[in-house]
Write an enzyme that holds these catalytic residues in place. Structure first.
Site, PDB file in Angstrom:
ATOM      1  N   GLU A 126       0.885  -1.243   0.152  1.00 44.13           N
ATOM      2  CA  GLU A 126      -0.066   0.048  -0.148  1.00 44.13           C
ATOM      3  C   GLU A 126       0.857   1.296   0.010  1.00 44.13           C
ATOM      4  OE1 GLU A 126      -3.025  -0.501   3.033  1.00 44.13           O
ATOM      5  OE2 GLU A 126      -3.465  -2.395   2.315  1.00 44.13           O
ATOM      6  N   GLU A 168      -6.002 -10.812  -1.313  1.00 44.91           N
ATOM      7  CA  GLU A 168      -6.886 -10.450   0.041  1.00 44.91           C
ATOM      8  C   GLU A 168      -8.325 -10.544  -0.324  1.00 44.91           C
ATOM      9  OE1 GLU A 168      -5.307  -7.236   2.397  1.00 44.91           O
ATOM     10  OE2 GLU A 168      -3.389  -7.534   1.874  1.00 44.91           O
TER      11      GLU A 168
HETATM   12  O1  9MR Z   1      -7.324  -8.197   8.465  1.00 44.90           O
HETATM   13  C1  9MR Z   1      -6.450  -7.295   9.031  1.00 44.90           C
HETATM   14  C2  9MR Z   1      -7.054  -6.982  10.186  1.00 44.90           C
HETATM   15  O2  9MR Z   1      -7.126  -7.881  11.322  1.00 44.90           O
HETATM   16  C3  9MR Z   1      -6.332  -5.721  11.279  1.00 44.90           C
HETATM   17  O3  9MR Z   1      -6.853  -5.348  12.270  1.00 44.90           O
HETATM   18  C4  9MR Z   1      -5.856  -4.652  10.065  1.00 44.90           C
HETATM   19  C5  9MR Z   1      -5.066  -3.708  10.884  1.00 44.90           C
HETATM   20  O4  9MR Z   1      -4.750  -2.696   9.875  1.00 44.90           O
HETATM   21  O5  9MR Z   1      -5.397  -5.199   8.730  1.00 44.90           O
HETATM   22  C6  9MR Z   1      -6.124  -6.116   8.166  1.00 44.90           C
HETATM   23  O6  9MR Z   1      -5.323  -6.812   7.185  1.00 44.90           O
HETATM   24  C7  9MR Z   1      -5.043  -5.741   6.097  1.00 44.90           C
HETATM   25  C8  9MR Z   1      -3.974  -6.243   5.241  1.00 44.90           C
HETATM   26  O7  9MR Z   1      -2.913  -6.435   6.065  1.00 44.90           O
HETATM   27  C9  9MR Z   1      -3.570  -5.247   4.321  1.00 44.90           C
HETATM   28  N1  9MR Z   1      -4.434  -4.860   3.437  1.00 44.90           N
HETATM   29  C10 9MR Z   1      -5.744  -4.401   3.978  1.00 44.90           C
HETATM   30  C11 9MR Z   1      -6.264  -5.650   4.960  1.00 44.90           C
HETATM   31  C12 9MR Z   1      -7.563  -5.128   5.391  1.00 44.90           C
HETATM   32  O8  9MR Z   1      -7.538  -3.980   6.240  1.00 44.90           O
END
Ligand code: 9MR
Length: 379
Positions: free
Chosen positions: A162, A267
């Protein structure tokens, strides 16, 4: 002698017949129970899941059983993010990451590590880094230590996560602020040196959308021109049942493949809840107040909507199969609806249904519709 031969012949015939029977019942079993997603798509792409700390520890028996049956690739949902794995300048915590990698090895899976560099879930001390020289030293230590530890065991790294704004420009992160865009080249080169065999990816949401995609392609071309090894692009795929961008997804597969990259859907999930702000993607800092209108299915997911979701997932996988030569992996962001981050984003405490398995790990109509595609394709 003669009767001995006859007995021998009868015995051999009996063994052969038993073998045939075994084969037939195996074929019958396969027809009824095709062996899960990973088996049915084995000649197309990996089927992955992001797994939580509890699932890494195999604390939930149902999840532990479903994982190796359906999936052949895993990504850690949170435990390898900077704030957990490298919480202090000189402290690392490898307890859960080690278990994650060991679990993948136990099941012979494609192990994806996520994410080496991300502005979110960063350890607070990294925000205090003053200048390029200090940041370069921090990144060198971070990457050499972590990538080096799993050298030869992790198949692919989300090296940068990102880094782009929606308009395709580079996001203001502590890395950009201190080092300028040179940080991108630096981290990919450090990762390649720390584990030359690992695949290296750029991962982001909405990079199938035209402006962000153009920015992403320009960024990757610059990196390639600088001699950086980059093997794949991760299109996150946080989409909504309200409208999947099929055309943009197809164009993206073609355009990223034209750069010589493998495409990974990293994802994947499909929210079914209202989103009146028309938010797209996965900007985790966005959060809004809830209301009953915003949480229409607190108890169950209506059958008609399940079917709608099944059709959307089927169309998506049809597209993936069409471009299977360029797609290496399709990873779901979670194993079942109950575990999805989408129950808490962008509004807390809602009940969402974005994945292929329900809260009880039972396959949903969307699971069957996706499996159906391969059964139809068989002669
Ligand atoms: O699924 C993840 C969630 O449990 C966390 O709280 C969050 C914190 O930033 O991150 C989520 O995963 C993210 C991923 O690492 C990167 N792309 C977006 C995902 C959804 O937010």
């Amino acid at each position: 002698m003669k009767s001995f031969k006859l007995i021998q012949l009868l015995a051999i015939t009996a063994v052969l017949l038993a073998g045939c029977k075994e084969e037939t019942s195996q074929q019958e079993a396969d027809a009824q129970e095709p062996g899960g997603l990973k088996t049915i798509f084995k000649d197309d792409f990996y089927i992955g899941a992001a797994i939580s700390a509890t699932q890494i520890e195999e604390a939930d028996a149902k999840a532990a059983a479903l994982l190796p049956k359906e999936f052949n690739s895993i990504t850690p949902e949170n435990v390898m993010k900077w704030m957990y794995i490298h919480p202090g300048r000189d402290s690392f915590d490898f307890a859960l990451p080690d278990k994650f990698v060991a679990l993948g090895e136990k099941h012979g899976m494609n192990i994806i590590a996520h994410a080496l560099l991300w502005h979110s879930q960063l350890a607070p001390w990294v925000e205090q880094v003053k200048d390029a020289k200090e940041m370069e030293a921090v990144l060198t230590n971070h990457i050499n230590t972590i990538v080096g530890r799993y050298k030869g065991r992790v198949h692919g790294w989300d090296v940068v996560n990102e880094a782009l704004n929606e308009d395709g420009t580079l996001r203001e992160t502590p890395f950009l602020k201190t080092m300028g865009e040179a940080y991108l080249e630096k981290v990919f080169k450090l990762a390649a040196a720390a584990d030359p065999a690992a695949e290296l990816y750029y991962n982001d949401y909405n990079i199938e959308q035209p402006a962000k995609r153009a920015g992403c392609i320009a960024m990757i071309k610059k990196l390639q021109a600088a001699g950086v090894k980059i093997d794949g692009v991760g299109i996150q795929g946080h989409w909504s049942i309200a409208g999947l961008p099929y055309e943009d997804i197809e164009k993206s597969i073609q355009e990223y493949a034209a750069l010589g990259l493998k495409v990974h859907f990293t994802e994947l999930d499909m929210t079914v809840l209202p989103n009146p702000w028309d938010l797209k993607g996965a900007e985790v800092s966005q959060n809004f107040p809830g209301s009953p209108f915003m949480n229409p299915y607190p108890d169950s997911f209506p059958v008609a909507r399940q079917e709608e979701q099944a059709v959307a997932y089927q169309r998506l996988f049809e597209l993936f199969l069409k471009h299977r030569d360029h797609i290496e992996r399709v990873t779901f962001w979670g194993m079942n609806d109950g575990h999805s981050w989408l129950n808490g984003w962008p509004i807390k405490d809602r009940t969402n249904y974005p994945l292929l398995f329900d809260r009880n790990f039972e396959p949903k109509p969307a699971y069957r519709s996706v499996m159906e595609l391969k059964k139809k394709a068989k002669p």
